[in-house]
Design a protein around this motif. Structure first.
Motif, PDB file in Angstrom:
ATOM      1  N   ASP A 168     -28.466   4.840   9.967  1.00 15.20           N
ATOM      2  CA  ASP A 168     -28.087   4.251   8.365  1.00 15.20           C
ATOM      3  C   ASP A 168     -27.787   3.117   9.429  1.00 15.20           C
ATOM      4  O   ASP A 168     -26.958   1.644   8.329  1.00 15.20           O
ATOM      5  N   ASP A 169     -27.479   2.728  10.454  1.00 13.53           N
ATOM      6  CA  ASP A 169     -26.593   1.550  11.621  1.00 13.53           C
ATOM      7  C   ASP A 169     -27.888   0.732  11.138  1.00 13.53           C
ATOM      8  O   ASP A 169     -27.552  -0.585  11.803  1.00 13.53           O
ATOM      9  N   TRP A 208     -30.342   0.570   9.718  1.00 12.68           N
ATOM     10  CA  TRP A 208     -30.759  -0.330   8.255  1.00 12.68           C
ATOM     11  C   TRP A 208     -30.082  -0.890   7.547  1.00 12.68           C
ATOM     12  O   TRP A 208     -30.597  -1.940   7.424  1.00 12.68           O
ATOM     13  N   LYS A 209     -28.259  -1.508   7.478  1.00 14.02           N
ATOM     14  CA  LYS A 209     -27.345  -2.058   7.747  1.00 14.02           C
ATOM     15  C   LYS A 209     -27.511  -3.255   8.620  1.00 14.02           C
ATOM     16  O   LYS A 209     -27.985  -4.974   8.365  1.00 14.02           O
ATOM     17  N   ARG A 210     -28.392  -3.473   9.919  1.00 18.68           N
ATOM     18  CA  ARG A 210     -28.683  -4.538  10.265  1.00 18.68           C
ATOM     19  C   ARG A 210     -29.676  -5.018  10.393  1.00 18.68           C
ATOM     20  O   ARG A 210     -30.316  -6.211  10.141  1.00 18.68           O
ATOM     21  N   ALA A 249     -30.079  -7.379   7.258  1.00 13.93           N
ATOM     22  CA  ALA A 249     -29.235  -8.146   7.626  1.00 13.93           C
ATOM     23  C   ALA A 249     -30.208  -9.354   8.622  1.00 13.93           C
ATOM     24  O   ALA A 249     -29.394  -9.269   9.774  1.00 13.93           O
ATOM     25  N   TYR A 295     -32.221 -13.311   3.839  1.00 15.34           N
ATOM     26  CA  TYR A 295     -31.327 -12.571   3.430  1.00 15.34           C
ATOM     27  C   TYR A 295     -32.077 -11.153   3.077  1.00 15.34           C
ATOM     28  O   TYR A 295     -33.575 -11.925   3.236  1.00 15.34           O
ATOM     29  N   PRO A 331     -34.266   3.483   1.796  1.00 11.60           N
ATOM     30  CA  PRO A 331     -32.582   3.827   3.087  1.00 11.60           C
ATOM     31  C   PRO A 331     -32.494   4.901   3.614  1.00 11.60           C
ATOM     32  O   PRO A 331     -32.472   6.114   2.506  1.00 11.60           O
ATOM     33  N   PRO A 332     -32.108   5.789   4.558  1.00 12.70           N
ATOM     34  CA  PRO A 332     -32.880   4.233   6.156  1.00 12.70           C
ATOM     35  C   PRO A 332     -33.747   5.028   6.481  1.00 12.70           C
ATOM     36  O   PRO A 332     -33.742   5.145   7.775  1.00 12.70           O
TER      37      PRO A 332
END
Length: 231
Positions: free
Chosen positions: A43-44, A46-48, A51, A70, A108-109
């Motif tokens: 999850d972490d 994926w968030k990065r 972005a 983006y 995700p993820p």
């Protein structure tokens, strides 16, 4: 100022060993694989991942900045770059844009798959597919992650020259993405045992006939002028 994907000073800075490999190549295309295991949750990562302005090197942008980068992580979403400049009111305004890749699969993820010809390949008649796959380790909190970039079609570049350059630049972005996380393991192109959207190339090779093996023979390393354009 427009900065192209394969700027010579940046390639020189990438001389350190990387956990990557031009896994296969032929006259019509190539496959690059980068794999690592890091001490982080999917999850972490994926968030990065979604972005890119936080990890993509601005030297490999068209605008000289990643502030307009983006990823819209859904089918038909864009991995895009906005050209931005300050107006008379001192506010940023968009004055242009470029599509690096188009999202064709997002789960995700686990998996983000995008199609697009990166950098100088954009002007060629090629298709590039980048699969970013993540899989949590069964016996630890670590996550195995891979970039697999497959390029095929007609190009005016020689594959033996452009493939290593793409490998170096994409490898830098892979390392940048993983910078906040502790490396548990670094793997140089080994796909065995990691089946999540990363093709087991050894099995594929075993299924290929002698003619296919000959067509996919490694042409060997060649030097490249990163700023040269195809004639």
């Amino acid at each position: 100022m427009k900065i192209f994907l394969f700027a010579a000073p940046t390639l020189a800075a990438l001389s350190s060993p990387a956990f990557a490999e031009v896994k296969a190549s032929s006259e019509s295309g190539f496959n690059i694989v980068h794999i690592a295991t890091v001490d982080a949750q999917p999850d972490d990562i994926w968030k990065r991942l979604v972005a890119p302005k936080d990890w993509w090197n601005k030297a490999h942008s068209w605008s000289g900045s990643t502030e307009g980068f983006y990823i819209d992580a859904q089918a038909n979403g864009c991995f895009c770059e906005l050209f931005q400049e300050k107006g008379d009111d001192d506010r940023l305004k968009t004055v242009g844009s470029v599509e690096h890749m188009r999202v064709i699969f997002a789960q995700p993820p686990k998996v983000l798959r995008m199609q697009g010809a990166l950098g100088p390949l954009q002007s060629e008649a090629v298709t590039g597919t980048l699969t970013v796959a993540m899989e949590r380790s069964k016996d630890s909190a670590a996550t195995k992650i891979s970039f697999s970039y497959v390029v095929g079609g007609y190009m005016r570049y020689k594959v033996a020259e452009i493939a290593p350059a793409v490998d170096k630049v994409l490898g830098e972005q892979f390392r940048n993405l993983l910078t906040p996380y502790k490396r548990v393991e670094e793997v140089a192109g080994k796909t065995e045992g990691f089946s999540l959207d990363v093709e087991n190339l050894e099995d594929a090779k075993a299924m290929a006939g002698p003619a296919d093996d000959q067509n996919n023979a490694d042409d060997g390393p060649m030097e490249i002028d990163p700023q040269a354009s195809p004639q």
